[in-house]
Design an enzyme around this catalytic site. Sequence first.
Site, PDB file in Angstrom:
ATOM      1  N   CYS A 133     -26.998  27.028  37.233  1.00  0.00           N
ATOM      2  CA  CYS A 133     -26.977  25.961  38.239  1.00  0.00           C
ATOM      3  C   CYS A 133     -26.138  24.790  37.750  1.00  0.00           C
ATOM      4  CB  CYS A 133     -28.395  25.536  38.621  1.00  0.00           C
ATOM      5  SG  CYS A 133     -28.445  24.594  40.181  1.00  0.00           S
ATOM      6  N   ASP A 202     -36.496  20.829  37.392  1.00  0.00           N
ATOM      7  CA  ASP A 202     -36.884  20.047  38.569  1.00  0.00           C
ATOM      8  C   ASP A 202     -38.294  19.508  38.382  1.00  0.00           C
ATOM      9  OD1 ASP A 202     -34.771  22.143  39.502  1.00  0.00           O
ATOM     10  OD2 ASP A 202     -34.719  20.495  40.951  1.00  0.00           O
TER      11      ASP A 202
HETATM   12  P1  RI2 Z   1     -30.351  17.437  36.738  1.00  0.00           P
HETATM   13  C1  RI2 Z   1     -31.211  21.157  40.464  1.00  0.00           C
HETATM   14  O1  RI2 Z   1     -31.841  21.393  41.681  1.00  0.00           O
HETATM   15  C2  RI2 Z   1     -31.145  22.381  39.574  1.00  0.00           C
HETATM   16  O2  RI2 Z   1     -32.307  23.181  39.643  1.00  0.00           O
HETATM   17  C3  RI2 Z   1     -30.983  21.704  38.235  1.00  0.00           C
HETATM   18  O3  RI2 Z   1     -31.254  22.559  37.158  1.00  0.00           O
HETATM   19  C4  RI2 Z   1     -32.019  20.588  38.371  1.00  0.00           C
HETATM   20  O4  RI2 Z   1     -31.867  20.122  39.706  1.00  0.00           O
HETATM   21  C5  RI2 Z   1     -31.892  19.462  37.392  1.00  0.00           C
HETATM   22  O5  RI2 Z   1     -30.708  18.733  37.599  1.00  0.00           O
HETATM   23  P2  RI2 Z   1     -31.010  21.450  43.104  1.00  0.00           P
HETATM   24  O6  RI2 Z   1     -31.013  20.035  43.629  1.00  0.00           O
HETATM   25  O7  RI2 Z   1     -31.389  16.400  36.999  1.00  0.00           O
HETATM   26  O8  RI2 Z   1     -29.643  21.996  42.895  1.00  0.00           O
HETATM   27  O9  RI2 Z   1     -30.348  17.851  35.283  1.00  0.00           O
HETATM   28  O10 RI2 Z   1     -31.866  22.343  43.968  1.00  0.00           O
HETATM   29  O11 RI2 Z   1     -28.995  17.052  37.235  1.00  0.00           O
END
Ligand code: RI2
Length: 314
Positions: A133, A202
């Site tokens: 991701c 998350d």
């Molecule tokens: P940071 C994201 O969720 C991903 O799951 C990623 O690993 C997590 O947030 C943490 O992101 P999504 O919004 O806070 O893409 O490290 O569903 O940037």
Amino acid sequence: MNILEDTAQGISSMRIRGAGRIARAAAEALMEHAKLVEAESPEEFRQTMLEAARHLLATRPTAVSLKNGLLHSLKGLKIQLPGDGASADVEALRTGMIEAADRFIAFSNGAVAALAEHGSKRIKDGFTMMTICNSSAAVGVITKAHRDGKKIKVYACETRPKRQGLITVRELAAAGIDVTLIVDSAARTYMKQTDLVFVGADTVTAQGNVVNKIGTSQVALCAQEARVPFFVCAESYKFSMDTLEGDLVEIEEREPEEIADPSDFPGVKFGNPVFDITPAKYINAIITESGLIPPQGAYDVVKTLKEELDDTQL
Ligand code: RI2
């Protein structure tokens, strides 16, 4: 459209995404809203801000960073009022809200940077990392190692269905890092050539389990099998107070259209859970702004967070 509505729509459509980013964006929206709200009494101001926070909270259910970011900001409503009459009190609350939201945003940015310092120390010259991701915390760790002059490589999983891995490879390539985009099902194949895994979070539960993008737990299993250390990058506001009471984390389910056009597949059902849970036993350490902790240390982080935020309601 006002900033509150724009941010709420941006978060639910994932134009604004990433657990840390949505928390900071929500705090900023609350701050801007606080600047504009007209209220006759402190009570009306408080109520309006609470409603705004609840509206933002309803946009995405899984990332607890959103809730904690809002709670940190709402601490601004707890300040001592001058008691000089309604209008002075409303202005004091307004300033309190703006300052508290601003403090959270600064704290969050600082936490991502501090986490990068701690995590990058685990990366040695010549190491190859894997990630999934797009986590600004995990990307921060990797780019810090690169900035420190270490020669590193990265395998980045594509991350179906929304393909946030494409954001990661662009960010890493722009930083000058040797990065290879792989499909999610190639994680086991490339794990043989990987030294460390860094992923984001998350939500971290009090029991040390980690909720992150769908597919993360499969990467963790592959890492375990290949004896590759698996690290989670999570600032303290990604730990969930609700899980202390045994609450389960709600896993967001998004529209089938993110996978394929359902009208092309009559009679077919679609499953699109956005996150999965990596059990604590597959995690070597959680990297926070205060340093590396074993997943069993999550309980203490949650307890501290609870002491800090528990009297703030949402
Ligand atoms: P940071 C994201 O969720 C991903 O799951 C990623 O690993 C997590 O947030 C943490 O992101 P999504 O919004 O806070 O893409 O490290 O569903 O940037």
